[in-house]
Design an enzyme around this catalytic site. Structure first.
Site, mmCIF file in Angstrom:
data_model
loop_
_atom_site.group_PDB
_atom_site.id
_atom_site.type_symbol
_atom_site.label_atom_id
_atom_site.label_comp_id
_atom_site.label_asym_id
_atom_site.label_seq_id
_atom_site.Cartn_x
_atom_site.Cartn_y
_atom_site.Cartn_z
ATOM 1 N NE ARG A 120 -1.446 -10.766 15.140
ATOM 2 C CZ ARG A 120 -0.180 -10.401 14.983
ATOM 3 N NH1 ARG A 120 0.770 -11.324 14.866
ATOM 4 N NH2 ARG A 120 0.143 -9.118 14.930
ATOM 5 C CE LYS A 175 -4.487 -10.053 11.200
ATOM 6 N NZ LYS A 175 -4.779 -9.206 10.012
ATOM 7 C CG HIS A 184 -2.581 -6.174 6.641
ATOM 8 N ND1 HIS A 184 -1.932 -5.554 7.679
ATOM 9 C CD2 HIS A 184 -3.756 -6.622 7.150
ATOM 10 C CE1 HIS A 184 -2.683 -5.604 8.764
ATOM 11 N NE2 HIS A 184 -3.791 -6.243 8.471
ATOM 12 C CB SER A 194 -3.109 -0.043 15.300
ATOM 13 O OG SER A 194 -4.050 0.244 16.305
ATOM 14 C CE LYS A 228 -6.712 -1.532 7.997
ATOM 15 N NZ LYS A 228 -5.963 -2.804 7.916
ATOM 16 C CB THR A 229 -11.559 0.639 10.620
ATOM 17 O OG1 THR A 229 -10.621 -0.426 10.780
ATOM 18 C CG2 THR A 229 -12.964 0.085 10.703
ATOM 19 C CG ASP A 245 -7.370 -7.322 8.210
ATOM 20 O OD1 ASP A 245 -6.729 -6.280 8.432
ATOM 21 O OD2 ASP A 245 -7.029 -8.426 8.649
ATOM 22 N NE ARG A 251 -8.603 -7.316 17.525
ATOM 23 C CZ ARG A 251 -8.016 -6.838 16.431
ATOM 24 N NH1 ARG A 251 -8.710 -6.718 15.307
ATOM 25 N NH2 ARG A 251 -6.745 -6.491 16.447
#
Length: 682
Positions: free
Chosen positions: A200, A345, A364, A382, A386-387, A401, A466
């Site tokens: 991004r 996003k 989020h 990051s 979390k994942t 997400d 990704r």
């Protein structure tokens, strides 16, 4: 001889084989065949029939192209459009397929209308490469060509072909045929390149500041919202739409955001690349044929002209990239970047504006649900886990997400997952590994030229590789992605200072404070061989995407938690026994035991003590976790060094929070003293 030949032809033609039930031939004439085998006998049928060979009727095609045209069958939605009778009772009016497509094209044509001209090029269904007849473009269904003086231009004299809501297979064909750098990998995923930008561009994101957004949005220091005016937006919009209208074909996706049917948003994405269309097909919620037919006018439209740069000399522009959002016009324009994540996003930012206005909290976060219906949110930047921690084979995945929390419960905003692939392995992330198959988009990965096997450790293109895939590719995903109200709100921090407890139970005020702070720590570079941790703060654990002030979202979170009896937790997945380089990272097995205790509810019944400075409540013991690590000071051999590190982190929290304490909402609203007091005191 001539008579014998004629007899043979008469007896041998127009015949079929006759067998007995045991497989031997039924003899109706002469004796056995050679070597004692039974002779196949024939029985006559019509004298006009040729020898039977199970042939079908020949295809009605005169050319190879006509033959290929018979190969494909379009499953076009044909649900009748609702109408009303004179008695106001619902009934159904049947319209022709041509009229239905015409209505659809008119809607898309209106989306593609240029600002300075009421109409752009006339839009036509389908791929131009399949509509060549006698050297000319063959138009099946189109809007009648009418011009007025204001709209006449070279642009309005051409047809733009619309490839509308294509299937993944069709988009594969488009990408491989027309987009350089598109390949099918060994597992069936589509590998593609996003161009020069592989992530991004937050500094190039702009939001139109008008009378409404000036009052409602978060502006100034710490805010992700960089302003632009209406005129500049329209300049960029004109540039994007004119570019899209100049193309022979564009891809259009009509899809939904938010699995809650009462609060879903209709979005239309117009793009120049098949890769972008497939990406959004995966990331948004896919309409059923009936929903697509009744889609109507979208609530928000994206014009992705990322292959074309913005004019760097335009006001507010700082580079050839610009991502612009106009909330009043309900539009987003992308110029100068082909990174697909900008669309995902960008829509998340829009949801951060639209949902709170409906008293729905946008978050989020990851989210999962136990078999008894207990729901947990996972917040974290990051590297916090979390994942990993929200992926639990004993629980249902609601989403990875983006979520909404409304009066109806929890719902996923998206229809897919956007997973990082760097160093991906089957052992560590089996669900993500297995989801990379046909239909999945792989961005910027490196693969073997011959075998097409991806090397996820190779960062030659970028570290930000990704995979985008539909959420149903995850085996334990709950479809539809909705759930009851949350019972636990888990804030994850990877504390490289080594002073936060492995788990703390938070009060509502503390939950708001740490939610607004959005803390984690990264490991910085080295100086004389000594590594120092670097604190990172991101408001609401997603500052780049929020539109309103963080206190708005925090207050809504506290209200939802209080109403539905949810508990806040701060979980440290970072270091213990010293800062990075001295201590050790908390074992994942211990963190999983902590998360299990939160899910089961057993941690609510534990005995707690309170830490100094941060005032965090920590349990004295958890099943499967060494009690000595629950209070960080126990694991430090140098108690003075622990105190120094604790005060250093506390001062960083306090400095970061000064931005929010000075902020006012409206004329006199500001953060309450209770929330400020929930931070570190020293």
């Amino acid at each position: 001889m001539e008579e014998k030949t004629k007899t043979t032809q008469e007896n041998g033609s127009s015949s079929n084989f006759s067998f007995t039930s045991n497989g031997a031939t039924a003899s109706s004439g002469a004796g056995g065949g050679r070597r004692g085998l039974p002779m196949i006998q024939t029985s006559h049928k019509d004298s006009e029939e040729v020898c039977h060979d199970d042939c079908a009727t020949p295809v009605k095609a005169q050319t190879i192209d006509e033959l290929h045209s018979l190969q494909k069958k379009r499953s076009t939605p044909n649900t009748p459009i609702r109408a009303t009778t004179s008695t106001d009772q619902p009934s159904f009016a049947i319209i022709s397929e041509e009229d239905r497509q015409k209505q659809q094209l008119q809607s898309i044509s209106a989306s593609l209308a240029s600002f300075s001209r009421e109409t752009g090029p006339k839009v036509v269904k389908g791929d131009p490469s399949t509509k060549i007849k006698d050297g000319h473009t063959h138009v099946d269904h189109h809007i009648p060509v009418t011009f007025d003086d204001a709209s006449i231009s070279d642009s309005s004299l051409k047809f733009t072909h619309i490839l509308h809501n294509l299937s993944p297979a069709e988009l594969y064909e488009q990408a491989i045929k027309y987009e350089k750098g598109s390949f099918v990998t060994a597992t069936g995923a589509l590998a593609t390149l996003s161009g020069a930008k592989t992530g991004r561009s937050p500094r190039d994101k702009r939001v139109v500041k008008d009378d409404t957004t000036e009052r409602e949005l978060w502006w100034g220091k710490g805010s992700p919202n960089i302003e632009m005016d209406e005129h500049t937006f329209l300049v960029n919009r004109e540039r994007a739409v004119d570019y899209l209208n100049s193309l022979e074909k564009v891809y259009v996706n009509d899809q939904f955001l938010n699995w809650d049917p009462e609060n879903r948003i209709k979005v239309r994405i117009v793009s120049a690349r098949a890769y972008h269309s497939l990406f959004m097909h995966n990331m948004c919620i896919r309409p059923t044929p009936k929903e697509l037919e009744e889609f109507g006018t979208p609530d928000f439209t994206i014009y992705n002209a990322g292959m074309f740069p913005c004019n760097r000399y335009t006001h507010y522009m700082t580079s050839s990239t610009s991502i612009d959002i106009n909330l009043a016009r309900k539009e987003m324009v992308i110029l100068g970047t082909q990174y697909a994540g900008e669309m995902k996003k960008g829509l998340f930012s829009v949801m951060h504006y639209l949902m709170p206005k409906r008293n729905i909290l946008s978050l989020h976060s990851g989210c999962n649900m136990g078999k008894n219906g207990d729901v947990a949110f996972f917040f974290g930047l990051s590297g916090t886990g979390k994942t990993t921690l929200s992926t639990d084979h004993n629980r249902y995945l609601i989403g990875d997400d983006e979520h909404c929390w409304s009066e109806n419960g929890v719902s996923n905003i998206e229809g897919g997952c956007y997973a990082k692939c760097v160093d991906l392995s089957r052992d560590k992330e089996p669900d993500i590994w297995n989801a990379i198959k046909f239909g999945t988009v792989l961005e910027n990965v490196v693969f073997d030229e011959h075998a097409r096997e991806v090397d996820y450790s190779d960062k030659s293109v970028t570290e930000n590789t990704r995979a985008a895939y539909p959420i149903e590719y995850i085996p334990n995903a709950k479809i539809p992605c909705v759930a009851p109200h949350a019972k636990n709100v888990i804030l994850l921090a990877c504390d490289a200072f080594g002073v936060l407890p492995p788990v703390s139970k938070l009060s509502l005020a503390q939950t708001m404070y740490h939610f607004i702070s959005g803390y984690t720590a990264l490991v910085a570079g080295t100086e004389d061989g000594i590594k120092e941790p670097q604190a990172t703060f991101s408001a609401c654990f997603g500052a780049a995407f929020i539109m309103m002030h963080p206190t708005k979202y925090a207050a809504m979170l506290a209200e939802k938690m209080q109403t539905h009896g949810a508990t806040g937790w701060l979980v440290n997945t970072g270091w213990s026994g010293g800062s990075y380089g001295l201590g050790n990272r908390i074992k994942l097995a211990y963190t999983r035991k902590i998360i299990d205790a939160i899910h089961s509810g057993s941690l609510l019944n534990a005995e707690y003590t309170k830490t100094e400075v941060f005032g965090l409540e920590i349990p004295k013991e958890i099943d499967g976790v060494p009690s000595e690590i629950l209070d960080p000071i126990n694991t430090w051999s140098d108690k003075n060094a622990h105190k120094d590190a604790l005060l250093k982190l506390a001062s960083l929290f306090k400095k970061n929070f000064d931005v929010f304490t000075a902020y006012k909402i409206g004329d006199d609203q500001k953060l309450t003293e209770e929330i400020v007091a929930a931070g570190p005191i020293f």
